[in-house]
Design a protein around this motif. Structure first.
Motif, PDB file in Angstrom:
ATOM      1  N   LEU A  49      -0.643  12.363  -3.878  1.00 13.74           N
ATOM      2  CA  LEU A  49      -0.385  12.476  -5.314  1.00 13.74           C
ATOM      3  C   LEU A  49       0.437  11.266  -5.738  1.00 13.74           C
ATOM      4  O   LEU A  49       1.472  10.966  -5.144  1.00 13.74           O
ATOM      5  CB  LEU A  49       0.386  13.764  -5.639  1.00 13.74           C
ATOM      6  CG  LEU A  49      -0.308  15.102  -5.347  1.00 13.74           C
ATOM      7  CD1 LEU A  49       0.626  16.253  -5.672  1.00 13.74           C
ATOM      8  CD2 LEU A  49      -1.599  15.224  -6.147  1.00 13.74           C
ATOM      9  N   TRP A  50      -0.008  10.596  -6.790  1.00 16.37           N
ATOM     10  CA  TRP A  50       0.709   9.432  -7.294  1.00 16.37           C
ATOM     11  C   TRP A  50       1.048   9.655  -8.770  1.00 16.37           C
ATOM     12  O   TRP A  50       0.404  10.439  -9.468  1.00 16.37           O
ATOM     13  CB  TRP A  50      -0.118   8.150  -7.173  1.00 16.37           C
ATOM     14  CG  TRP A  50      -0.808   7.933  -5.859  1.00 16.37           C
ATOM     15  CD1 TRP A  50      -2.147   7.886  -5.645  1.00 16.37           C
ATOM     16  CD2 TRP A  50      -0.214   7.730  -4.577  1.00 16.37           C
ATOM     17  NE1 TRP A  50      -2.430   7.663  -4.321  1.00 16.37           N
ATOM     18  CE2 TRP A  50      -1.264   7.562  -3.639  1.00 16.37           C
ATOM     19  CE3 TRP A  50       1.107   7.672  -4.133  1.00 16.37           C
ATOM     20  CZ2 TRP A  50      -1.032   7.331  -2.289  1.00 16.37           C
ATOM     21  CZ3 TRP A  50       1.335   7.446  -2.776  1.00 16.37           C
ATOM     22  CH2 TRP A  50       0.278   7.278  -1.878  1.00 16.37           C
ATOM     23  N   ASP A  98       0.840  -1.191   0.000  1.00 16.58           N
ATOM     24  CA  ASP A  98       0.000   0.000   0.000  1.00 16.58           C
ATOM     25  C   ASP A  98       0.882   1.251   0.000  1.00 16.58           C
ATOM     26  O   ASP A  98       1.603   1.502   0.977  1.00 16.58           O
ATOM     27  CB  ASP A  98      -0.891  -0.014   1.240  1.00 16.58           C
ATOM     28  CG  ASP A  98      -1.826   1.183   1.320  1.00 16.58           C
ATOM     29  OD1 ASP A  98      -1.755   2.058   0.432  1.00 16.58           O
ATOM     30  OD2 ASP A  98      -2.628   1.230   2.273  1.00 16.58           O
ATOM     31  N   PRO A  99       0.886   2.051  -1.068  1.00 13.45           N
ATOM     32  CA  PRO A  99       1.785   3.207  -1.134  1.00 13.45           C
ATOM     33  C   PRO A  99       1.486   4.271  -0.097  1.00 13.45           C
ATOM     34  O   PRO A  99       2.360   5.083   0.224  1.00 13.45           O
ATOM     35  CB  PRO A  99       1.573   3.743  -2.554  1.00 13.45           C
ATOM     36  CG  PRO A  99       0.246   3.230  -2.985  1.00 13.45           C
ATOM     37  CD  PRO A  99       0.076   1.915  -2.296  1.00 13.45           C
ATOM     38  N   SER A 100       0.269   4.278   0.461  1.00 11.52           N
ATOM     39  CA  SER A 100      -0.046   5.282   1.473  1.00 11.52           C
ATOM     40  C   SER A 100       0.682   5.018   2.788  1.00 11.52           C
ATOM     41  O   SER A 100       0.702   5.866   3.676  1.00 11.52           O
ATOM     42  CB  SER A 100      -1.554   5.324   1.731  1.00 11.52           C
ATOM     43  OG  SER A 100      -1.995   4.152   2.389  1.00 11.52           O
ATOM     44  N   ALA A 101       1.304   3.830   2.913  1.00  6.85           N
ATOM     45  CA  ALA A 101       2.037   3.497   4.131  1.00  6.85           C
ATOM     46  C   ALA A 101       3.389   4.192   4.199  1.00  6.85           C
ATOM     47  O   ALA A 101       4.120   4.046   5.181  1.00  6.85           O
ATOM     48  CB  ALA A 101       2.215   1.984   4.236  1.00  6.85           C
ATOM     49  N   LEU A 111       2.838   0.129  -9.729  1.00 10.70           N
ATOM     50  CA  LEU A 111       3.629  -0.894 -10.421  1.00 10.70           C
ATOM     51  C   LEU A 111       3.549  -0.799 -11.943  1.00 10.70           C
ATOM     52  O   LEU A 111       4.408  -1.339 -12.639  1.00 10.70           O
ATOM     53  CB  LEU A 111       3.165  -2.282  -9.987  1.00 10.70           C
ATOM     54  CG  LEU A 111       3.349  -2.642  -8.510  1.00 10.70           C
ATOM     55  CD1 LEU A 111       2.742  -4.011  -8.237  1.00 10.70           C
ATOM     56  CD2 LEU A 111       4.821  -2.638  -8.129  1.00 10.70           C
ATOM     57  N   SER A 112       2.546  -0.100 -12.453  1.00 11.84           N
ATOM     58  CA  SER A 112       2.274  -0.139 -13.891  1.00 11.84           C
ATOM     59  C   SER A 112       3.429   0.364 -14.745  1.00 11.84           C
ATOM     60  O   SER A 112       3.681  -0.160 -15.828  1.00 11.84           O
ATOM     61  CB  SER A 112       0.998   0.656 -14.210  1.00 11.84           C
ATOM     62  OG  SER A 112       1.179   2.029 -13.881  1.00 11.84           O
ATOM     63  N   ALA A 140      -6.013  -0.320  -6.393  1.00 11.69           N
ATOM     64  CA  ALA A 140      -5.834   0.559  -7.554  1.00 11.69           C
ATOM     65  C   ALA A 140      -4.525   1.325  -7.458  1.00 11.69           C
ATOM     66  O   ALA A 140      -3.791   1.465  -8.455  1.00 11.69           O
ATOM     67  CB  ALA A 140      -7.008   1.527  -7.666  1.00 11.69           C
ATOM     68  N   GLU A 141      -4.198   1.829  -6.254  1.00  8.31           N
ATOM     69  CA  GLU A 141      -2.958   2.571  -6.075  1.00  8.31           C
ATOM     70  C   GLU A 141      -1.745   1.676  -6.283  1.00  8.31           C
ATOM     71  O   GLU A 141      -0.736   2.105  -6.859  1.00  8.31           O
ATOM     72  CB  GLU A 141      -2.910   3.194  -4.679  1.00  8.31           C
ATOM     73  CG  GLU A 141      -3.834   4.384  -4.492  1.00  8.31           C
ATOM     74  CD  GLU A 141      -5.261   3.963  -4.185  1.00  8.31           C
ATOM     75  OE1 GLU A 141      -5.528   2.738  -4.117  1.00  8.31           O
ATOM     76  OE2 GLU A 141      -6.117   4.847  -4.025  1.00  8.31           O
TER      77      GLU A 141
END
Length: 394
Positions: free
Chosen positions: A280-281, A11-14, A53-54, A47-48
């Protein structure tokens, strides 16, 4: 070489560790190694994670072992994690199936489960605490952590094949405990391919018409008390008469500091000058970096800030505190390193923001620093060399 990375989730929010793990693993895979990654899935962040990774170079080469979302029972007992580790690492006999297990973090039971299985199967394991053995980190919920250490987490550290420090500061923190003297500094890195080319100038401003043409300072991190946002807002407030057009863009997920920050902004009458834009991603994050005048992070402590590294790679001058433990910024002239108080932060911002030519020179110095020392291919090569030293007989 076969390598298995483990973390509680992607989870990137971590914060930084999920971002670091996937990129280190991908960079190792691009070197030709067989790299696997195990983590619990987090449906709300799916989704994040996919977005993260995309466009990650080498992500398609990784082998993911996604565990079901962790229930409270699983979180403490790690039943599914232990079963997957046993399957991957080789059961109870025979040669280890992996050359190294790299654990990211410290207090999560999924990591202890990995360490236990690694010892049972003769697999060398490496622990990257990611700042969790810092004195400040240990002072948070100290009784709970003392209990965890007594229940096996200290033994996990003591018996690790190697402790992975991100910086000299973290090296010293780990060494001070005298639990494990096998420590190597392997920093984080940046995939320049993820950043180049940046979105055209003005892209972020087009989404934020309230900014107009005013120069802005960018804060890009979790909204957590340790990050020092209150000091940054006070510093900008102290410069309001001298520089009435300067603004602050605050980007990041809320980790307990947003309500207090909003109250501070209201109290100081800074609502028109401080913009909270949430996380922001991907391209939106790069657009914010491209349009910013400078980046600032007045943290109370950092092991190795990915936000600082990305800002430097984007040729953005930075104003950071000594507690960020990134002294190279000052050494190469990529920005200003200041003491962690309002007056010092304000002076640093004034020095950098007031001189466009100096900012450009600083930005170029920052980019050169990243290219020379902190790209993921260089970091991956160093990490694999350290794994090789852990093989039996070495």
């Amino acid at each position: 070489m076969r390598i298995l990375h483990a973390i509680s989730s992607l989870d990137p929010s971590a914060g930084g560790p999920p971002m670091v793990v996937s990129r280190l693993a991908a960079a190792q895979a691009r070197l030709g190694h067989d790299v696997h990654l195990i983590a619990y899935s987090v449906p709300k962040a799916a989704a994040e994670v996919r977005t993260s990774l995309s466009k990650l170079p080498g992500a398609d080469l990784l082998k993911f072992h996604e565990l079901p979302p962790a229930t409270k029972r699983e979180w403490y007992l790690s039943t599914k994690a232990r079963a997957k580790y046993s399957d991957l690492l080789g059961g109870t006999s025979g040669q280890p199936r992996f050359d190294a297990l790299h654990l990211h973090g410290l207090w999560d039971p999924i990591l202890k489960a990995g360490a236990d299985t690694a010892r049972r199967t003769g697999t060398p394991y490496v622990i990257a605490p990611h700042g969790m053995l810092d004195a400040w980190a240990l002072s948070e919920k100290p009784l709970k952590k003392k209990l965890a250490l007594a229940l096996g987490y200290k033994s996990m550290v003591v018996r690790a094949s190697l402790m992975h420090a991100l910086s000299q500061y973290e090296f010293d923190c780990i060494k001070s405990h005298q639990w494990n003297g096998r420590i190597q500094i392997i920093p984080n890195g940046v995939f320049l391919e993820e950043l180049d080319p940046l979105p055209p100038k003005g892209t972020f401003r087009s989404e934020m018409p309230a900014l107009g043409d005013d120069p802005y300072i960018l804060f890009l991190a979790r909204l957590h008390p340790v990050k020092g946002l209150d000091l940054l807002v006070d510093a900008l407030h102290s410069l309001r008469d001298k520089h009435p057009r300067w603004r602050l863009v605050v980007a990041g997920p809320d980790f307990g500091a947003q309500a207090q920050l909003e109250a501070q902004i209201t109290r100081l009458g800074m609502g028109e000058r401080v913009h909270l834009v949430g996380p922001l991603w991907g391209a939106r994050k790069l657009a914010a970096l491209a349009d910013a005048a400078c980046f600032s992070l007045p943290s109370k402590h950092e092991g190795f800030s990915m936000s600082i590294a990305e800002a430097l790679a984007c040729r953005l001058a930075v104003v950071i505190t000594e507690n960020c433990h990134f002294p190279e910024v000052g050494e190469v002239g990529a920005g200003v390193v200041v003491k962690r108080d309002v007056a010092s932060i304000a002076q640093g911002l004034d020095r950098v923001m007031s001189n466009a030519a100096a900012r450009q020179t600083m930005g170029q110095a920052g980019r050169q620093l990243i290219e020379a020392r902190y790209t993921w291919p260089k970091v991956a090569d160093r990490s694999v060399a350290e794994y090789a030293k852990l093989r039996p007989g070495r």
